[in-house]
Design an enzyme around this catalytic site. Structure first.
Site, PDB file in Angstrom:
ATOM      1  N   HIS A   1     -20.773  45.675  36.811  1.00 36.93           N
ATOM      2  CA  HIS A   1     -19.666  44.706  36.896  1.00 36.93           C
ATOM      3  C   HIS A   1     -18.529  45.220  37.772  1.00 36.93           C
ATOM      4  O   HIS A   1     -17.840  44.419  38.413  1.00 36.93           O
ATOM      5  CB  HIS A   1     -19.172  44.267  35.509  1.00 36.93           C
ATOM      6  CG  HIS A   1     -18.491  45.305  34.698  1.00 36.93           C
ATOM      7  ND1 HIS A   1     -19.155  46.116  33.803  1.00 36.93           N
ATOM      8  CD2 HIS A   1     -17.178  45.656  34.600  1.00 36.93           C
ATOM      9  CE1 HIS A   1     -18.294  46.905  33.206  1.00 36.93           C
ATOM     10  NE2 HIS A   1     -17.084  46.660  33.680  1.00 36.93           N
TER      11      HIS A   1
ATOM     12  N   CYS B   1     -26.058  13.774  29.463  1.00 32.65           N
ATOM     13  CA  CYS B   1     -26.258  13.367  28.069  1.00 32.65           C
ATOM     14  C   CYS B   1     -26.137  11.863  27.882  1.00 32.65           C
ATOM     15  O   CYS B   1     -26.420  11.340  26.811  1.00 32.65           O
ATOM     16  CB  CYS B   1     -25.257  14.084  27.172  1.00 32.65           C
ATOM     17  SG  CYS B   1     -23.544  13.657  27.545  1.00 32.65           S
TER      18      CYS B   1
END
Length: 196
Positions: free
Chosen positions: A85, A170
């Site tokens: 990271h 959805c």
């Protein structure tokens, strides 16, 4: 719009864009986003994907390196080994989180860093642009906490590309869909010009 930007924006040298995706169905646009940026011929691209985001794309179909949480832990064996990271933070000139789901937005806005993506954000060099593009269900978008989280990120100086209204996957209709890919590409390229 993005085609005009790709031709008109002049960057002094090839820049590095870290695209991060989270667990929103808008992650299906990852290939398009990577492709549009690579077409600009002005950037290098790498991808960081949360585990939930990998439900929406096939890694082998993305033409650049895709990092996942396991890469952070498999790469580090002993002290002085590179920390992924941190290495990705150093590598990138700009970070764009597109899409940024409600879960990861809540984590980032409260400082939680429990995966590769959120650790990069927590370690981010605040002098570099970080662009966030929310995408979630309309009811999630309309929840009062969402406005608080967006405000926190904007107050940190992150660049906000707001969601748009449409019929979502959805079936609900309203604000919550990720911004158009061309709009995101334009924002990324413009942020690189302003940084130079």
């Amino acid at each position: 719009m993005a085609e005009d930007v790709r031709e008109s924006i002049s960057l002094p040298s090839k820049k590095r864009v870290l695209i991060c995706v989270t667990g929103s169905v808008a992650t299906v646009k990852l290939g398009q986003l990577v492709g549009e940026l690579l077409l600009s011929n002005k950037v290098e691209v790498q991808v960081v994907a949360t585990e939930n985001s990998t439900h929406f794309f096939k890694t082998e179909e993305i033409p650049v390196k895709v990092y996942r949480d396991k890469d952070e832990w498999q790469g580090w064996k002993k002290m002085r080994d590179p920390v992924l990271h941190i290495e990705l933070r150093k590598w990138a000139d700009v970070m764009v989180i597109a899409p940024l789901d409600a879960n990861t937005m809540a984590k980032i806005s409260t400082g939680i860093c429990d995966n590769l993506l959120t650790c990069i954000v927590r370690a981010w060099d605040m002098k570099k642009p970080l662009i966030f593009c929310p995408a979630m269900n309309t009811c999630m978008w309309d929840h009062p906490l969402t406005n608080t989280h967006v405000s926190v990120l904007c107050n940190l100086g992150y660049i906000y590309v707001p969601p748009i209204a449409k019929t979502l996957a959805c079936g609900d209709t309203g604000v919550g869909a990720m911004a158009d890919v061309r709009c995101i590409v334009e924002t990324v390229l413009q942020s690189l010009v302003e940084k130079c």
